[in-house]
Design a protein around this motif. Structure first.
Motif, PDB file in Angstrom:
ATOM      1  N   GLY A 223      31.947 -19.312  37.272  1.00 50.88           N
ATOM      2  CA  GLY A 223      31.137 -19.041  36.092  1.00 50.88           C
ATOM      3  C   GLY A 223      29.811 -18.411  36.372  1.00 50.88           C
ATOM      4  N   GLY A 224      29.446 -18.249  37.618  1.00 50.75           N
ATOM      5  CA  GLY A 224      28.196 -17.562  37.912  1.00 50.75           C
ATOM      6  C   GLY A 224      27.032 -18.473  38.076  1.00 50.75           C
TER       7      GLY A 224
ATOM      8  N   GLY B   4      23.640 -17.358  34.261  1.00 54.32           N
ATOM      9  CA  GLY B   4      23.890 -16.934  32.883  1.00 54.32           C
ATOM     10  C   GLY B   4      23.292 -17.885  31.901  1.00 54.32           C
ATOM     11  N   GLY B   5      23.304 -17.473  30.665  1.00 57.81           N
ATOM     12  CA  GLY B   5      22.832 -18.288  29.551  1.00 57.81           C
ATOM     13  C   GLY B   5      23.907 -18.394  28.509  1.00 57.81           C
TER      14      GLY B   5
ATOM     15  N   PRO C  72      25.167 -24.723  35.168  1.00 62.42           N
ATOM     16  CA  PRO C  72      24.612 -24.957  36.502  1.00 62.42           C
ATOM     17  C   PRO C  72      25.617 -25.678  37.401  1.00 62.42           C
ATOM     18  CG  PRO C  72      23.019 -25.547  34.819  1.00 62.42           C
ATOM     19  CD  PRO C  72      24.313 -25.284  34.115  1.00 62.42           C
ATOM     20  N   GLY C  73      25.688 -25.272  38.654  1.00 67.49           N
ATOM     21  CA  GLY C  73      26.597 -25.872  39.605  1.00 67.49           C
ATOM     22  C   GLY C  73      27.974 -25.239  39.619  1.00 67.49           C
ATOM     23  N   GLY C  74      28.215 -24.255  38.757  1.00 67.37           N
ATOM     24  CA  GLY C  74      29.503 -23.577  38.737  1.00 67.37           C
ATOM     25  C   GLY C  74      30.341 -23.979  37.552  1.00 67.37           C
TER      26      GLY C  74
END
Length: 403
Positions: free
Chosen positions: A345-346, A350-351, A384-386
């Motif tokens: 997921g980056g 990202g937001g 956060p964290g994938g």
């Protein structure tokens, strides 16, 4: 009724007559009656002579230009009428040319011009009556009537002009209403096309993805674990049947068949079956439900089903995730749906609303549209964290309906 039908048939023909032809016909009719009245005068008063016929000719010829120059025509015909009275002629039809001219001023002008013309015509007519005397100007009544008669054709012309303006306004309103109806019909057709395209996308793309997953499982287990292979192929068969059923329901709507009962709308009760279609592949799926889900509107249930369907399709096709979870939580009047995975997921880069490469498309647009149509919203993006998270919130109560 026959008279009305005859009048309706004659009206287009009358309107088709050229204006100059109509003016010539009006002038000829006025000339006939005015000349007849001028030729037969009371023996005690002045008889028709060259000056009398000159005034007749001037009045009649002036009427030919009454549409183009209504005010000058009123002045000319009014002067001729006053000339007859001052010259010693009396007659009921000698004022016919100025009556036609006054009517034209009102019917082709505006209210302000009509008022001014009426005031001037009444004053002039009263002055002429006082000048020539009671016996000559108005042997049948009082001079005050000479102040009133010019107002009659003006009022008639004003009434006709007002009616025409109202008819034009009604026609304009009808035309605008027709345009509004056409625009509304086009808008509804566009919205229906978008809805059908969204349904077809959800049915075909998502079902084919689930069938591909199960077919892969069946192929991998064909030699070593045939029972798993058979189960996966049965799932492929069931998914195909479900897709055919939903496609048939969509096509039935397009055909507008009222004699066929509508197919049930996919809802929350079908989510377990939906998740099972994607199970068995590379992604491990779990589902959690919290709360009671009775009393939801069909639109909300369909939105939940399609949002989960779209999100799971993206997980299987694009994320590269190994695990994913579907969560439904109802709290009071709010229903929250979350689909999370541990794919690429980056991270925290990202937001909400931002998608990693490969996850965009019409399906995510459809999720937004469905949630908005049901009175809710959707946000999505890397966590956060994938991983990647899709969260939707929808109203959990049926809308109140008026009695």
């Amino acid at each position: 009724m026959n008279r009305d039908m005859t009048f309706e048939r004659l009206r287009p023909r009358v309107r088709a007559v050229p204006p100059i032809t109509a003016d010539l016909l009006v002038a000829a009719g006025v000339a006939l009656f005015t000349a007849s009245d001028a030729a037969v005068n009371d023996p005690e008063y002045r008889q028709a002579d060259a000056f009398t016929w000159l005034l007749v000719a001037v009045s009649v010829l002036a009427l030919v230009a009454r549409r183009r120059r209504p005010v000058p025509v009123v002045l000319i015909t009014g002067a001729a009428c006053a000339g007859w009275a001052l010259y010693g002629h009396i007659g009921e039809l000698l004022n016919l040319p100025v009556i036609v001219a006054l009517y034209t001023v009102a019917v082709l002008g505006d209210r302000r011009r009509t008022v001014w013309t009426g005031a001037v015509a009444a004053v002039v007519s009263g002055a002429v009556a006082l000048r020539v005397g009671h016996d000559v100007a108005n042997p049948q009544g009082l001079p005050v009537l000479e102040l009133i008669w010019p107002l009659v054709p003006l009022l008639l012309g004003e009434a006709v002009r007002t009616r025409r303006e109202l008819l034009r306004e009604y026609e304009a309103r009808a035309a605008r209403a027709e345009e509004d109806r056409e625009r509304e019909a086009a808008r509804r057709v566009h919205e229906e096309r978008v809805r059908i395209a969204r349904e077809l996308h959800d049915i075909v793309a998502h079902t084919v993805t689930a069938m591909t997953v199960q077919a892969g499982v069946a192929l991998d287990a064909l030699d070593t674990r045939p029972e798993i292979s058979r189960k996966a192929m049965r799932q492929v068969r069931d998914s195909g049947r479900e897709a055919v059923r939903e496609l048939r329901a969509t096509v039935t709507v397009l055909r507008e068949r009222d004699d066929e009962p509508p197919a049930p709308v996919p809802g929350i009760e079908g989510l377990r079956e939906l998740v099972e279609r994607f199970e068995g592949g590379a992604v491990e799926l779990v589902m959690r439900r919290e709360g009671e889900f009775d009393g939801l509107s069909p639109m909300v249930e369909l939105a939940v089903h399609r949002i989960v369907q779209e999100a799971l399709t993206n997980v299987v096709r694009h994320s590269g995730a190994r695990r994913a979870a579907v969560s439904l939580v109802r709290h009071d009047d709010r229903l929250t749906v979350e689909i999370a995975d541990d794919g690429a997921g980056g991270g925290a880069a990202g937001g909400a609303g931002e998608l990693p490469e490969g996850r965009g498309g019409f399906g995510l647009i459809g999720m937004r549209e469905r949630a908005a149509a049901a009175g809710g919203g959707v946000e999505y993006g890397p966590v956060p964290g994938g991983g990647f998270l899709v969260r939707a919130w929808l109203p959990a109560e049926r809308p109140e309906t008026g009695s």
